[in-house]
Scaffold this motif. Structure first.
Motif, PDB file in Angstrom:
ATOM      1  N   LEU A 152       0.812  -1.216   0.000  1.00 14.81           N
ATOM      2  CA  LEU A 152       0.000   0.000   0.000  1.00 14.81           C
ATOM      3  C   LEU A 152       0.846   1.267   0.000  1.00 14.81           C
ATOM      4  N   GLN A 153       2.157   1.123   0.059  1.00 13.67           N
ATOM      5  CA  GLN A 153       3.053   2.274  -0.067  1.00 13.67           C
ATOM      6  C   GLN A 153       3.407   2.556  -1.523  1.00 13.67           C
ATOM      7  N   ARG A 154       2.983   1.689  -2.429  1.00 13.97           N
ATOM      8  CA  ARG A 154       3.290   1.928  -3.852  1.00 13.97           C
ATOM      9  C   ARG A 154       2.453   3.094  -4.361  1.00 13.97           C
ATOM     10  N   ASP A 155       3.124   4.152  -4.797  1.00 14.44           N
ATOM     11  CA  ASP A 155       2.418   5.357  -5.238  1.00 14.44           C
ATOM     12  C   ASP A 155       1.433   5.065  -6.353  1.00 14.44           C
ATOM     13  N   ASP A 156       1.864   4.256  -7.349  1.00 15.13           N
ATOM     14  CA  ASP A 156       1.004   4.047  -8.513  1.00 15.13           C
ATOM     15  C   ASP A 156      -0.261   3.288  -8.145  1.00 15.13           C
ATOM     16  N   VAL A 157      -0.116   2.227  -7.328  1.00 12.59           N
ATOM     17  CA  VAL A 157      -1.284   1.453  -6.898  1.00 12.59           C
ATOM     18  C   VAL A 157      -2.228   2.330  -6.084  1.00 12.59           C
ATOM     19  N   PHE A 158      -1.669   3.055  -5.137  1.00 12.22           N
ATOM     20  CA  PHE A 158      -2.495   3.867  -4.242  1.00 12.22           C
ATOM     21  C   PHE A 158      -3.186   4.991  -5.008  1.00 12.22           C
ATOM     22  N   ARG A 161      -1.960   5.839   6.342  1.00 12.86           N
ATOM     23  CA  ARG A 161      -2.309   6.670   7.495  1.00 12.86           C
ATOM     24  C   ARG A 161      -2.735   8.061   7.040  1.00 12.86           C
ATOM     25  N   ARG A 162      -1.948   8.669   6.173  1.00 10.96           N
ATOM     26  CA  ARG A 162      -2.260  10.036   5.753  1.00 10.96           C
ATOM     27  C   ARG A 162      -3.592  10.078   5.001  1.00 10.96           C
ATOM     28  N   TYR A 163      -3.858   9.026   4.211  1.00  8.23           N
ATOM     29  CA  TYR A 163      -5.111   9.030   3.461  1.00  8.23           C
ATOM     30  C   TYR A 163      -6.313   8.842   4.380  1.00  8.23           C
ATOM     31  N   LEU A 164      -6.213   7.925   5.346  1.00  7.63           N
ATOM     32  CA  LEU A 164      -7.329   7.718   6.261  1.00  7.63           C
ATOM     33  C   LEU A 164      -7.563   8.952   7.128  1.00  7.63           C
ATOM     34  N   GLU A 165      -6.503   9.645   7.486  1.00  5.05           N
ATOM     35  CA  GLU A 165      -6.663  10.910   8.210  1.00  5.05           C
ATOM     36  C   GLU A 165      -7.422  11.915   7.349  1.00  5.05           C
ATOM     37  N   HIS A 166      -7.046  11.975   6.077  1.00  2.00           N
ATOM     38  CA  HIS A 166      -7.736  12.874   5.139  1.00  2.00           C
ATOM     39  C   HIS A 166      -9.205  12.498   5.009  1.00  2.00           C
TER      40      HIS A 166
END
Length: 720
Positions: free
Chosen positions: A567-573, A602-607
Motif C-alpha cells: 500500500l506504499q506503492r504510489d502508482d497502486v495507491f 495513514r495520511r489518506y485515512l486521516e484525510h
C-alpha cells in the motif's frame, strides 16, 4: 515428485513433464513485426527519436484548425506540439481530460486533411476515446477499428454498407465550401466580439478609477469631464454582460460549425474515393475477411493505403492488433496517438510507432505500469548479449519502465511535453489527497463549489474486521455488500440513464474475488448492468471511473508488513483512490493512529476522516461594491461567498441557490477586484461548469434593479 507408497509413507520419485503451448495471436503478431522492424531500411522519425535518442528535424507546423471545442492552454500546447514534433508527450493526471485531449488532437489533424491512428493497450481505453470523438462530432466517429471480435465485425459491416452505397447523410444540406465560409464568418464575428468585450471592460475599469477618494475642486471638475467622456463612449456599446453573452454564443456557434465542416469534409472525401477507387475498398474488405494472417498480409500488400487513408483518415486499434489490418510501413500515418502509454511496454509499442510520421504519447508516470513476467536475470543476460552499457540498460529497463518513461526521457525541449492541469472528474475531497501527495498541488480542481464542498463525497467507514489467512476481510465484504444493496434499493425506481454507476475496489486480489462473489449473490445481473458495476483491483480500474466507489482496504491492525508495504506503492495507491466522480466510501479495519507517520495509508485515512463539510466561511466581503451586491442578493434568497477559490484562483463573488452556482466578476470599483476577468480564465471556468456574469460598477450605480434582473436571468440560464 512426491508419491505415497503402499505403506502410506511418502517417497520421492524422479519425474518430469512437457507442455507445448501455442503463443497467442497477439504475441505472434508483435514478434513477427519486431523481426521485420529489425531488418527495416529506415526507422520512422518518432522511432528514431525514441530508440536512438537522435534529434529529429521538426515538421513545419500546420495551420491551426477550427475545432468543435474550446481548449485549455495546456491542451492547446499539446495540439501545437503534435503538429510539428516527431515525438511529444502529454502527461494526464487523473480526471484532467486526457482522453478528451487525445480526441481533440486527432480531430485537429483530420480537419487539416491528415491521417491518424489511435492506439492503446486496452479496448476499454479505445472505447472511451471513441465516446469522446462521438461527443465532439455529434455522431459516430468516422473511424475504422481493426482487431478481433466485435471490432472486426463492425469494420467489415461498415465497408459492406459503403460498397452498397450507404453513405453518411449530408450535413445540413450544405456543401463543404459553404460550411467553411460560414465558419470563417463566425470566426470574424467572434474576433469582433472579443475586441468589443475587451474594449468595454477597459472603459469600465477606467470609469471606475475615477470613483475614488475626493479631490480638490479643480480635480473634481476634471474627473467629471473624464467620466462624462467615458460614459458617452460606453453608451454606444451594449452592457458588458450582453457582450459576454454574445461572445459565449459565438463560441458555441463556432464549435457547431467546426463539427459540421469536419464531418462534411470526411464524407466528401469518402464519396470521391468510392467513385474513383472502389476496387481498393473491396480489397480492404477482403483483407479483413481473411481467416489466415498470411493471406491477409498478401491482400494488404496489394492495396494502395494512400488511397484508403484518404477515404478513412482515422483508424483505431489496440497496440497488439495493429498487424491485423495495417501494413508495417514507415510513416504510414501522419500522426499516431498512443493512449495509456504508462501501461504500454516498449517492445509492443515499437511497431505502432514505426507507422507514424509524428507521434504523441499520452500517460501519467504516477499511475500503474505494464505487468512484466521477464526475469531480471534474463533481462541482464539479454543486455550482456547485445552489449548495452549502463545508461542504455537503465533507459530500456523493460520490467520497470513503460513507454511513457522512455519517451519523456528522450525529449529534447520543454515544448515537446504538455501537462494537463485542470481536473474535471471528481468532487474536491476525492481528488485533493492525490493532488497534494502525488502532484505537489499543481492540479487545478475545476469542480470546487459550495455544493460540492458541502456534499459528503468522501467518507471513512470504520469496520471491526479481521484479515484471514487467505487475505480476505469478511467484515468489510459484508459491509460493502450491504451498503451497495441499500444504494440499489434507493435508486430502484430510476431508469438506467439516471442511475449511478458503481465501482467496488480493493488493492488485494483475494478481497476483490470475495467481493465479487458476495455482490453476485446479492444483486441480479440486470441490476449489475443497470449500475455498470465494476469490481476489481486498481489494475482493473486503470482508465475507468464510476459515480460511486466502495473502497475496501482489507488490512487490519495485525496485517503483516508485506501488505502495508504494497500500500506504499504510489502508482497502486493513486489509482485506487481516484476512480470516483461524486462519492467514495473507504472501509478500514484498523486505526490509522498506530501506523507510521510516513505511511500513505495513514495520511489518506486521516484525510478521509476529516473530509470537509459545508463551507461556512461567508464573512462579509471587504470590498464595498462586493458587499452591496452580496447584501442585495442575500435579500433575494441567494447565498454568496466572497473570493471563493475555484481552480486555484478566486472568483469575486460566488452565488448559490438550490445547489447550483454562478460566478460574478465585479468590474470597475477601485481596488483588487476592479480588473475584468481574462477571457482565458472565463473560458476555463466555463469548461469546469461555472458560468461567470460580469457586473460593472457603472451599471450597478445607474440601475441596480436592472442588474439584479439580468443576474437572475443568467443564473437561470446557468441552471438549465
Amino acid at each position: 515428485m512426491v508419491a505415497v507408497g503402499a505403506g502410506g509413507a511418502p517417497r520421492c520419485l524422479p519425474a518430469c513433464g512437457l507442455a507445448m503451448l501455442e503463443r497467442s495471436p497477439e504475441t505472434r503478431g508483435i514478434l513477427y513485426e519486431l523481426a521485420a522492424l529489425a531488418d527495416a531500411e529506415r526507422l520512422s522519425p518518432p522511432l528514431t527519436a525514441l530508440v536512438e535518442g537522435a534529434p529529429v528535424a521538426r515538421s513545419a507546423p500546420g495551420p491551426a484548425a477550427a475545432l468543435p471545442t474550446t481548449l485549455s492552454a495546456a491542451q492547446g500546447r499539446a495540439v501545437a506540439a503534435a503538429r510539428r514534433c516527431a515525438l511529444s508527450v502529454v502527461i494526464g493526471p487523473p480526471g484532467t481530460g486526457k482522453s478528451f485531449t487525445a480526441a481533440a488532437l486527432a480531430l485537429d489533424h483530420l480537419a487539416r486533411g491528415e491521417s491518424v491512428l489511435i492506439a492503446a493497450r486496452t479496448g476499454e481505453a479505445l472505447d472511451v476515446l471513441e465516446d469522446k470523438l462521438r461527443a465532439l462530432l455529434g455522431e459516430e466517429p468516422p473511424a475504422l477499428r481493426v482487431g478481433p471480435g466485435s471490432a472486426l465485425k463492425r469494420a467489415k459491416a461498415r465497408l459492406e454498407s459503403l460498397l452498397q452505397g450507404q453513405l453518411p447523410e449530408p450535413v445540413g444540406g450544405a456543401s463543404v465550401l459553404e460550411l467553411r465560409r460560414r465558419l470563417l464568418r463566425c470566426e470574424w464575428r467572434l474576433a469582433r466580439g472579443e475586441r468589443a468585450l475587451r474594449a468595454r471592460a477597459a472603459l469600465e475599469e477606467r470609469w471606475g478609477l475615477d470613483h475614488g477618494e475626493e479631490l480638490g475642486r479643480l480635480g473634481e471638475l476634471w474627473r467629471g469631464v473624464r467620466r462624462l467622456a467615458i460614459a458617452a463612449r460606453m453608451a454606444t456599446l451594449p452592457p458588458l454582460w450582453t457582450l459576454a453573452g454574445r461572445y459565449d454564443r459565438s463560441l458555441a456557434e463556432r464549435e457547431g460549425l467546426a463539427s459540421q465542416a469536419l464531418r462534411a469534409g470526411i464524407r466528401e472525401q469518402l464519396e470521391r474515393t468510392l467513385r474513383s477507387h472502389r476496387p481498393q475498398l473491396r480489397g480492404l474488405r477482403d483483407a479483413l475477411r481473411a481467416r489466415h494472417s498470411s493471406r491477409q498480409e498478401r491482400l494488404l500488400a496489394d492495396l494502395d493505403f494512400d488511397i484508403l487513408l484518404a477515404a478513412f483518415p482515422l483508424w483505431v486499434a489496440r497496440v497488439q492488433d495493429a498487424h491485423r489490418g495495417l501494413p508495417l510501413r514507415s510513416e504510414l500515418f501522419d500522426l499516431v496517438v498512443l493512449d495509456e502509454a504508462t501501461q504500454c511496454d516498449l517492445a509492443g509499442a515499437l511497431p505502432v510507432l514505426q507507422r507514424a510520421r509524428r507521434a504523441v504519447v499520452f500517460g501519467d508516470p504516477r499511475q500503474l505500469r505494464h505487468v512484466s513476467f521477464l526475469a531480471l536475470s534474463r533481462q541482464a543476460l539479454l543486455a550482456d548479449r547485445f552489449g548495452l552499457d549502463g545508461g542504455a540498460r537503465e533507459l530500456f529497463d523493460y520490467r520497470r519502465r513503460s513507454l511513457i518513461d522512455v519517451a519523456a526521457d528522450r525529449l529534447s525541449s520543454t515544448d515537446e511535453v504538455a501537462t494537463l492541469d485542470e481536473h474535471f472528474r471528481s468532487a474536491p475531497a476525492i481528488v485533493d489527497f492525490s493532488n497534494r501527495e502525488f502532484y505537489a498541488g499543481a492540479i487545478r480542481v475545476m469542480t470546487r463549489r459550495p455544493e460540492t464542498e458541502r456534499a459528503r463525497s468522501l467518507e471513512l467507514v470504520r469496520v471491526d474486521g479481521r484479515r484471514d489467512v487467505d487475505g480476505v476481510n469478511l467484515a468489510e465484504v459484508e459491509a460493502i455488500a450491504r451498503d451497495l444493496a441499500a444504494l440499489v434499493e434507493e435508486q430502484s425506481s430510476l431508469p438506467r440513464r439516471l442511475s449511478q454507476s458503481v465501482g467496488v475496489l480493493s488493492p488485494f486480489r483475494a478481497q476483490t474475488d470475495r467481493l465479487r462473489e458476495a455482490v453476485g449473490e446479492t444483486l441480479s445481473l440486470a441490476t449489475l448492468e443497470k449500475h455498470d458495476v465494476l469490481i476489481g483491483t486498481p489494475y482493473s480500474f486503470q482508465g475507468e471511473e464510476r459515480d460511486v466507489v466502495f473502497l475496501s482496504m482489507a488490512v487490519d491492525g495485525a496485517s503483516g508488513p508485506g501488505s502495508l508495504v504494497y500500500l506504499q506503492r504510489d502508482d497502486v495507491f493513486n489509482v485506487a483512490i481516484t476512480r470516483a466522480r461524486g462519492r467514495q466510501r473507504v472501509y478500514a479495519s484498523l486505526r490509522y493512529e498506530g501506523l507510521p507517520a510516513a505511511s500513505l495509508l495513514r495520511r489518506y485515512l486521516e484525510h478521509a476522516s476529516g473530509a470537509p463539510g459545508p463551507p461556512d466561511d461567508r464573512r462579509a466581503p471587504g470590498d464595498a461594491f462586493a458587499r452591496e451586491v452580496a447584501e442585495a442578493l442575500g435579500g433575494l434568497g441567494y447565498r454568496t461567498w466572497s473570493e471563493f477559490a475555484v481552480a486555484g484562483s478566486p472568483v469575486d463573488l460566488l452565488v448559490e441557490r438550490d445547489g447550483r452556482s454562478l460566478g460574478i466578476d465585479l468590474v470597475g470599483h477601485p481596488g483588487a477586484l476592479a480588473p475584468a476577468l481574462e477571457l482565458e480564465r472565463s473560458r476555463s471556468l466555463r469548461r469546469g461548469g461555472l458560468s461567470v456574469f460580469p457586473l460593472p460598477l457603472s451599471a450597478w450605480l445607474e440601475d441596480r434593479g436592472r442588474c439584479l434582473h439580468a443576474l437572475a436571468r443568467a443564473f437561470e440560464e446557468a441552471r438549465s
